[in-house]
Design a protein around this motif. Sequence first.
Motif, PDB file in Angstrom:
ATOM      1  N   CYS A   1       0.680  -1.110   0.155  1.00  8.83           N
ATOM      2  CA  CYS A   1       0.152  -0.062  -0.002  1.00  8.83           C
ATOM      3  C   CYS A   1       0.815   1.312  -0.014  1.00  8.83           C
ATOM      4  N   VAL A   2       0.473   2.222  -0.978  1.00  7.77           N
ATOM      5  CA  VAL A   2       1.243   3.477  -0.843  1.00  7.77           C
ATOM      6  C   VAL A   2       0.241   4.539  -0.314  1.00  7.77           C
ATOM      7  N   PHE A   3       0.876   5.254   0.538  1.00 10.33           N
ATOM      8  CA  PHE A   3      -0.139   6.579   1.183  1.00 10.33           C
ATOM      9  C   PHE A   3       0.791   7.765   0.552  1.00 10.33           C
ATOM     10  N   ASN A   4       0.046   8.286  -0.379  1.00 10.78           N
ATOM     11  CA  ASN A   4       0.572   9.437  -1.051  1.00 10.78           C
ATOM     12  C   ASN A   4      -0.015  10.980  -0.326  1.00 10.78           C
ATOM     13  N   SER A   5      -0.849  10.814   0.724  1.00 10.63           N
ATOM     14  CA  SER A   5      -1.336  11.837   1.177  1.00 10.63           C
ATOM     15  C   SER A   5      -2.130  11.356   2.529  1.00 10.63           C
ATOM     16  N   THR A   6      -2.723  12.372   2.996  1.00 10.00           N
ATOM     17  CA  THR A   6      -3.513  12.106   4.413  1.00 10.00           C
ATOM     18  C   THR A   6      -4.932  11.469   3.958  1.00 10.00           C
ATOM     19  N   GLU A   7      -5.311  11.958   2.686  1.00  5.12           N
ATOM     20  CA  GLU A   7      -6.596  11.561   2.209  1.00  5.12           C
ATOM     21  C   GLU A   7      -6.722  10.089   1.731  1.00  5.12           C
ATOM     22  N   LEU A   8      -8.031   9.419   2.141  1.00  4.56           N
ATOM     23  CA  LEU A   8      -8.333   8.107   1.863  1.00  4.56           C
ATOM     24  C   LEU A   8      -8.288   7.783   0.373  1.00  4.56           C
ATOM     25  N   LYS A   9      -8.746   8.625  -0.369  1.00  7.72           N
ATOM     26  CA  LYS A   9      -8.843   8.303  -1.799  1.00  7.72           C
ATOM     27  C   LYS A   9      -7.616   8.320  -2.583  1.00  7.72           C
ATOM     28  N   ASN A  10      -6.419   8.755  -1.811  1.00  7.33           N
ATOM     29  CA  ASN A  10      -5.269   8.529  -2.484  1.00  7.33           C
ATOM     30  C   ASN A  10      -4.326   7.352  -1.975  1.00  7.33           C
ATOM     31  N   ILE A  11      -5.071   6.561  -1.339  1.00  4.41           N
ATOM     32  CA  ILE A  11      -4.187   5.071  -1.110  1.00  4.41           C
ATOM     33  C   ILE A  11      -4.322   4.326  -2.233  1.00  4.41           C
ATOM     34  N   GLN A  12      -2.887   3.927  -2.637  1.00  4.84           N
ATOM     35  CA  GLN A  12      -2.673   3.340  -3.775  1.00  4.84           C
ATOM     36  C   GLN A  12      -2.382   1.717  -3.474  1.00  4.84           C
ATOM     37  N   PHE A  13      -2.706   0.697  -3.843  1.00  6.59           N
ATOM     38  CA  PHE A  13      -2.599  -0.881  -3.675  1.00  6.59           C
ATOM     39  C   PHE A  13      -1.706  -1.195  -4.933  1.00  6.59           C
ATOM     40  N   ILE A  14      -0.286  -1.440  -4.634  1.00 13.42           N
ATOM     41  CA  ILE A  14       0.577  -2.047  -5.804  1.00 13.42           C
ATOM     42  C   ILE A  14       0.954  -3.700  -5.393  1.00 13.42           C
ATOM     43  N   ARG A  15       0.696  -4.386  -6.541  1.00  8.02           N
ATOM     44  CA  ARG A  15       1.141  -5.775  -6.170  1.00  8.02           C
ATOM     45  C   ARG A  15       2.135  -6.047  -7.683  1.00  8.02           C
ATOM     46  N   SER A  16       3.562  -6.315  -7.086  1.00  7.19           N
ATOM     47  CA  SER A  16       4.433  -6.475  -8.228  1.00  7.19           C
ATOM     48  C   SER A  16       5.087  -8.116  -8.154  1.00  7.19           C
ATOM     49  N   ILE A  17       5.234  -8.502  -9.286  1.00  7.46           N
ATOM     50  CA  ILE A  17       5.790 -10.051  -9.324  1.00  7.46           C
ATOM     51  C   ILE A  17       7.063  -9.825 -10.050  1.00  7.46           C
ATOM     52  N   TYR A  18       8.000 -10.591  -9.302  1.00 12.00           N
ATOM     53  CA  TYR A  18       9.214 -10.441  -9.634  1.00 12.00           C
ATOM     54  C   TYR A  18       9.921 -11.957  -9.983  1.00 12.00           C
ATOM     55  N   TYR A  19      10.752 -11.965 -10.814  1.00 11.60           N
ATOM     56  CA  TYR A  19      11.652 -13.159 -11.174  1.00 11.60           C
ATOM     57  C   TYR A  19      13.192 -12.893 -11.382  1.00 11.60           C
ATOM     58  N   ASN A  20      13.868 -13.586 -10.628  1.00 13.00           N
ATOM     59  CA  ASN A  20      15.273 -13.311 -10.335  1.00 13.00           C
ATOM     60  C   ASN A  20      15.530 -11.735 -10.345  1.00 13.00           C
ATOM     61  N   LYS A  21      15.151 -11.220  -9.429  1.00 14.29           N
ATOM     62  CA  LYS A  21      15.121  -9.835  -8.855  1.00 14.29           C
ATOM     63  C   LYS A  21      14.756  -8.707 -10.101  1.00 14.29           C
ATOM     64  N   LEU A  22      13.986  -9.254 -10.814  1.00 15.22           N
ATOM     65  CA  LEU A  22      13.508  -8.509 -12.094  1.00 15.22           C
ATOM     66  C   LEU A  22      12.087  -8.148 -11.940  1.00 15.22           C
ATOM     67  N   GLU A  23      11.589  -7.086 -11.970  1.00 16.34           N
ATOM     68  CA  GLU A  23       9.881  -6.761 -12.066  1.00 16.34           C
ATOM     69  C   GLU A  23       9.396  -7.062 -13.251  1.00 16.34           C
ATOM     70  N   ILE A  24       8.577  -8.086 -13.275  1.00 14.95           N
ATOM     71  CA  ILE A  24       8.010  -8.408 -14.706  1.00 14.95           C
ATOM     72  C   ILE A  24       6.444  -8.107 -14.909  1.00 14.95           C
ATOM     73  N   ILE A  25       6.026  -7.962 -13.808  1.00 14.82           N
ATOM     74  CA  ILE A  25       4.387  -7.527 -13.726  1.00 14.82           C
ATOM     75  C   ILE A  25       3.910  -6.775 -12.636  1.00 14.82           C
ATOM     76  N   ARG A  26       3.109  -5.575 -12.949  1.00 16.20           N
ATOM     77  CA  ARG A  26       2.764  -4.907 -11.682  1.00 16.20           C
ATOM     78  C   ARG A  26       1.346  -4.691 -11.816  1.00 16.20           C
ATOM     79  N   PHE A  27       0.494  -4.770 -10.806  1.00 19.40           N
ATOM     80  CA  PHE A  27      -0.866  -4.181 -10.700  1.00 19.40           C
ATOM     81  C   PHE A  27      -0.930  -3.062  -9.875  1.00 19.40           C
TER      82      PHE A  27
END
Length: 72
Positions: free
Chosen positions: A1-27
């Motif tokens: 979760c990324v909290f960019n500000s104190t407002e709830l609407k600005n909370i961002q969920f990020i899910r990253s998938i790595y293989y061999n220390k290399l990010e291949i996919i991100r939601f």
Amino acid sequence: CVFNSTELKNIQFIRSIYYNKLEIIRFTSSLGRFVGYTEYGVMNAERWSKDTSIIGAMAAQREGYCMNNIGI
């Protein structure tokens, strides 16, 4: 979760998938889709982004995981 500000609407969920220390996919909840960073990642990101059940489940993670852990 990324909290960019104190407002709830600005909370961002990020899910990253790595293989061999290399990010291949991100939601990212702000985009509402998957993004691929390798040839394999792009192929799967396009397929997963078309599946509404996967997108819905990932979007629900923002509410279910991030919002419940704000105080922590």
